[in-house]
Enzyme design. Structure first.
Site, PDB file in Angstrom:
ATOM      1  N   SER A 122       0.852  -1.194   0.000  1.00  0.00           N
ATOM      2  CA  SER A 122       0.000   0.000   0.000  1.00  0.00           C
ATOM      3  C   SER A 122       0.885   1.240   0.000  1.00  0.00           C
ATOM      4  O   SER A 122       1.688   1.424   0.926  1.00  0.00           O
ATOM      5  CB  SER A 122      -0.885   0.022   1.250  1.00  0.00           C
ATOM      6  OG  SER A 122      -1.411   1.325   1.426  1.00  0.00           O
ATOM      7  N   HIS A 166      -1.069  -1.255  -4.347  1.00  0.00           N
ATOM      8  CA  HIS A 166      -2.371  -1.010  -3.699  1.00  0.00           C
ATOM      9  C   HIS A 166      -2.521   0.472  -3.400  1.00  0.00           C
ATOM     10  O   HIS A 166      -1.683   1.064  -2.700  1.00  0.00           O
ATOM     11  CB  HIS A 166      -2.467  -1.827  -2.398  1.00  0.00           C
ATOM     12  CG  HIS A 166      -3.813  -1.804  -1.749  1.00  0.00           C
ATOM     13  ND1 HIS A 166      -4.834  -2.645  -2.116  1.00  0.00           N
ATOM     14  CD2 HIS A 166      -4.299  -1.022  -0.757  1.00  0.00           C
ATOM     15  CE1 HIS A 166      -5.900  -2.399  -1.362  1.00  0.00           C
ATOM     16  NE2 HIS A 166      -5.602  -1.424  -0.529  1.00  0.00           N
ATOM     17  N   ASP A 182      -4.763   3.218  -1.640  1.00  0.00           N
ATOM     18  CA  ASP A 182      -5.854   3.460  -0.681  1.00  0.00           C
ATOM     19  C   ASP A 182      -6.435   4.839  -0.932  1.00  0.00           C
ATOM     20  O   ASP A 182      -5.849   5.853  -0.550  1.00  0.00           O
ATOM     21  CB  ASP A 182      -5.315   3.341   0.749  1.00  0.00           C
ATOM     22  CG  ASP A 182      -5.157   1.882   1.131  1.00  0.00           C
ATOM     23  OD1 ASP A 182      -4.061   1.487   1.547  1.00  0.00           O
ATOM     24  OD2 ASP A 182      -6.136   1.125   0.967  1.00  0.00           O
ATOM     25  N   MET A 232      -8.936   7.636  -0.266  1.00  0.00           N
ATOM     26  CA  MET A 232      -9.775   8.056   0.864  1.00  0.00           C
ATOM     27  C   MET A 232     -10.295   9.471   0.637  1.00  0.00           C
ATOM     28  O   MET A 232      -9.574  10.326   0.126  1.00  0.00           O
ATOM     29  CB  MET A 232      -8.943   8.023   2.149  1.00  0.00           C
ATOM     30  CG  MET A 232      -8.387   6.654   2.443  1.00  0.00           C
ATOM     31  SD  MET A 232      -7.468   6.690   4.007  1.00  0.00           S
ATOM     32  CE  MET A 232      -6.735   5.049   3.979  1.00  0.00           C
ATOM     33  N   HIS A 234      -8.347   0.627  -4.093  1.00  0.00           N
ATOM     34  CA  HIS A 234      -9.308   0.388  -3.005  1.00  0.00           C
ATOM     35  C   HIS A 234     -10.022   1.697  -2.698  1.00  0.00           C
ATOM     36  O   HIS A 234      -9.421   2.611  -2.138  1.00  0.00           O
ATOM     37  CB  HIS A 234      -8.506  -0.132  -1.795  1.00  0.00           C
ATOM     38  CG  HIS A 234      -9.305  -0.242  -0.541  1.00  0.00           C
ATOM     39  ND1 HIS A 234      -8.706  -0.427   0.683  1.00  0.00           N
ATOM     40  CD2 HIS A 234     -10.641  -0.217  -0.300  1.00  0.00           C
ATOM     41  CE1 HIS A 234      -9.644  -0.486   1.626  1.00  0.00           C
ATOM     42  NE2 HIS A 234     -10.825  -0.362   1.036  1.00  0.00           N
ATOM     43  N   MET A 291     -12.213   3.957  -0.697  1.00  0.00           N
ATOM     44  CA  MET A 291     -12.857   4.219   0.596  1.00  0.00           C
ATOM     45  C   MET A 291     -13.490   5.603   0.461  1.00  0.00           C
ATOM     46  O   MET A 291     -13.079   6.594   1.083  1.00  0.00           O
ATOM     47  CB  MET A 291     -11.812   4.184   1.722  1.00  0.00           C
ATOM     48  CG  MET A 291     -11.304   2.785   2.004  1.00  0.00           C
ATOM     49  SD  MET A 291      -9.804   2.736   2.981  1.00  0.00           S
ATOM     50  CE  MET A 291      -8.585   2.797   1.673  1.00  0.00           C
ATOM     51  N   MET A 311     -11.056  -6.169   5.462  1.00  0.00           N
ATOM     52  CA  MET A 311     -10.321  -5.174   6.244  1.00  0.00           C
ATOM     53  C   MET A 311     -10.052  -5.738   7.638  1.00  0.00           C
ATOM     54  O   MET A 311     -10.979  -6.163   8.337  1.00  0.00           O
ATOM     55  CB  MET A 311     -11.135  -3.883   6.357  1.00  0.00           C
ATOM     56  CG  MET A 311     -11.331  -3.129   5.049  1.00  0.00           C
ATOM     57  SD  MET A 311      -9.804  -2.801   4.176  1.00  0.00           S
ATOM     58  CE  MET A 311      -8.986  -1.701   5.333  1.00  0.00           C
ATOM     59  N   GLY A 328      -8.669   3.962   7.266  1.00  0.00           N
ATOM     60  CA  GLY A 328      -8.395   5.393   7.411  1.00  0.00           C
ATOM     61  C   GLY A 328      -6.910   5.668   7.542  1.00  0.00           C
ATOM     62  O   GLY A 328      -6.391   6.628   6.980  1.00  0.00           O
ATOM     63  N   PHE A 329      -6.220   4.775   8.253  1.00  0.00           N
ATOM     64  CA  PHE A 329      -4.798   5.074   8.480  1.00  0.00           C
ATOM     65  C   PHE A 329      -3.953   3.800   8.419  1.00  0.00           C
ATOM     66  O   PHE A 329      -4.432   2.720   8.760  1.00  0.00           O
ATOM     67  CB  PHE A 329      -4.616   5.743   9.859  1.00  0.00           C
ATOM     68  CG  PHE A 329      -5.366   7.039   9.951  1.00  0.00           C
ATOM     69  CD1 PHE A 329      -6.673   7.070  10.444  1.00  0.00           C
ATOM     70  CD2 PHE A 329      -4.814   8.226   9.468  1.00  0.00           C
ATOM     71  CE1 PHE A 329      -7.403   8.247  10.478  1.00  0.00           C
ATOM     72  CE2 PHE A 329      -5.538   9.418   9.504  1.00  0.00           C
ATOM     73  CZ  PHE A 329      -6.840   9.433  10.014  1.00  0.00           C
ATOM     74  N   GLY A 365      -0.479   1.623   9.641  1.00  0.00           N
ATOM     75  CA  GLY A 365       0.207   1.437  10.920  1.00  0.00           C
ATOM     76  C   GLY A 365      -0.671   1.017  12.079  1.00  0.00           C
ATOM     77  O   GLY A 365      -0.268   1.092  13.237  1.00  0.00           O
ATOM     78  N   ASP A 408      -6.293  -6.572   4.339  1.00  0.00           N
ATOM     79  CA  ASP A 408      -5.707  -5.224   4.345  1.00  0.00           C
ATOM     80  C   ASP A 408      -5.787  -4.609   5.734  1.00  0.00           C
ATOM     81  O   ASP A 408      -6.874  -4.361   6.244  1.00  0.00           O
ATOM     82  CB  ASP A 408      -6.505  -4.369   3.340  1.00  0.00           C
ATOM     83  CG  ASP A 408      -6.031  -2.936   3.265  1.00  0.00           C
ATOM     84  OD1 ASP A 408      -6.521  -2.217   2.389  1.00  0.00           O
ATOM     85  OD2 ASP A 408      -5.180  -2.535   4.080  1.00  0.00           O
ATOM     86  N   GLY A 409      -4.578  -4.416   6.316  1.00  0.00           N
ATOM     87  CA  GLY A 409      -4.553  -3.669   7.573  1.00  0.00           C
ATOM     88  C   GLY A 409      -3.826  -4.407   8.677  1.00  0.00           C
ATOM     89  O   GLY A 409      -4.303  -5.433   9.154  1.00  0.00           O
ATOM     90  N   GLY A 410      -2.662  -3.870   9.048  1.00  0.00           N
ATOM     91  CA  GLY A 410      -1.916  -4.456  10.163  1.00  0.00           C
ATOM     92  C   GLY A 410      -1.257  -5.775   9.833  1.00  0.00           C
ATOM     93  O   GLY A 410      -0.909  -6.557  10.709  1.00  0.00           O
ATOM     94  N   GLY A 416       1.395  -1.972   4.062  1.00  0.00           N
ATOM     95  CA  GLY A 416       2.060  -0.682   3.820  1.00  0.00           C
ATOM     96  C   GLY A 416       3.314  -0.604   4.692  1.00  0.00           C
ATOM     97  O   GLY A 416       4.443  -0.697   4.217  1.00  0.00           O
TER      98      GLY A 416
END
Ligand code: DX5
Ligand code: ZN
Length: 221
Positions: free
Chosen positions: A10, A35, A37, A39, A68, A70, A139, A144-145, A147, A177-179, A199
């Site tokens: 990402s 990827h 993101d 937003m 993606h 959002m 997700m 939104g963010f 990290g 996606d995420g963490g 990311g």
């Protein structure tokens, strides 16, 4: 049949002041997808890139652009992102009036379409569309963010969706996606995911670490 594990860095975690160079470097390091993101500060509390950024970055790599969305509304931005060079467009079903219409619009341009599930949305929401989509994006954080910490409850959801895909013998990518990081990637893959968005983990340490970061995420042994 075991699906190939793909890594989708990402660019949210990349150095925005040298985005073109970052895209070239992460592509050379072995990324399967790039990827994006997207937003809008409305559907999610952050604001990132639009179609023009995607368009200018298209010339830096031949890799699949995995976009993606959002954002809300979605439909009026589908064609601009396709014209900008998107290969896959994923959207959250709760951001459109008629998901079938949005899916048909994306497919009418011969692009791949994905549906996205936030952690609080049950997978049953997208089951009516399974025969029409190419990708399910689970997700594992609230979007939104970058990290953020992986929400472990999503592992069971990934397992349930993977069982459904196998039972219906569908060829659908299962993306998370995420963490996603070096410590949890293996259990996410073992739960059934075959595309990992990352990311922080991909861009960690700068260019000379990108290849090692990507290989570490793919390692399931
Ligand atoms: C939603 C974004 C992030 C990002 C991945 O907030 O979609 O999940 O891509 O961020 P990391 O890999 O840094 O958690
Ligand atoms: Zn994303």
């Amino acid at each position: 049949m075991k699906k190939k594990i793909k890594i989708a860095p990402s660019i949210l975690a990349s150095n925005f002041s040298i985005l073109g160079e970052e895209i070239t470097a992460i592509s050379k390091a072995g990324a399967d997808y790039i990827h994006f993101d997207i937003m809008d500060g409305h559907f999610v509390p952050n604001l990132t890139f639009g179609p023009d950024t995607v368009k200018f970055l298209r010339k830096y790599t031949k890799k699949v652009f995995d976009v993606h969305l959002m954002i809300k509304p979605v439909d009026k931005f589908i064609i601009p992102f396709i014209k900008a060079g998107a290969d896959i467009i994923s959207f959250h079903p709760e951001t459109v009036k008629n998901a079938n219409k949005t899916i048909s619009l994306i497919k009418s341009y011969k692009k791949k379409v994905g549906l996205v599930l936030n952690p609080n949305i049950n997978e049953n929401k997208i089951y009516p569309y399974l025969s029409k989509i190419d990708l399910i994006l689970v997700m594992s954080v609230y979007p939104g963010f970058g990290g953020q910490k992986f929400i472990n409850s999503q592992l069971k959801k990934i397992e349930r969706i993977n069982k459904k895909i196998e039972k219906e013998k569908l060829t659908i990518d299962l993306e998370v996606d995420g963490g996603v990081n070096f410590n949890n990637a293996k259990k996410i893959i073992n739960a059934g995911a075959n595309v990992l968005v990352a990311g922080t983990s991909c861009f960690k340490g700068g260019k000379r670490f990108y290849k090692k970061n990507i290989l570490s995420l793919k390692k399931t042994k």
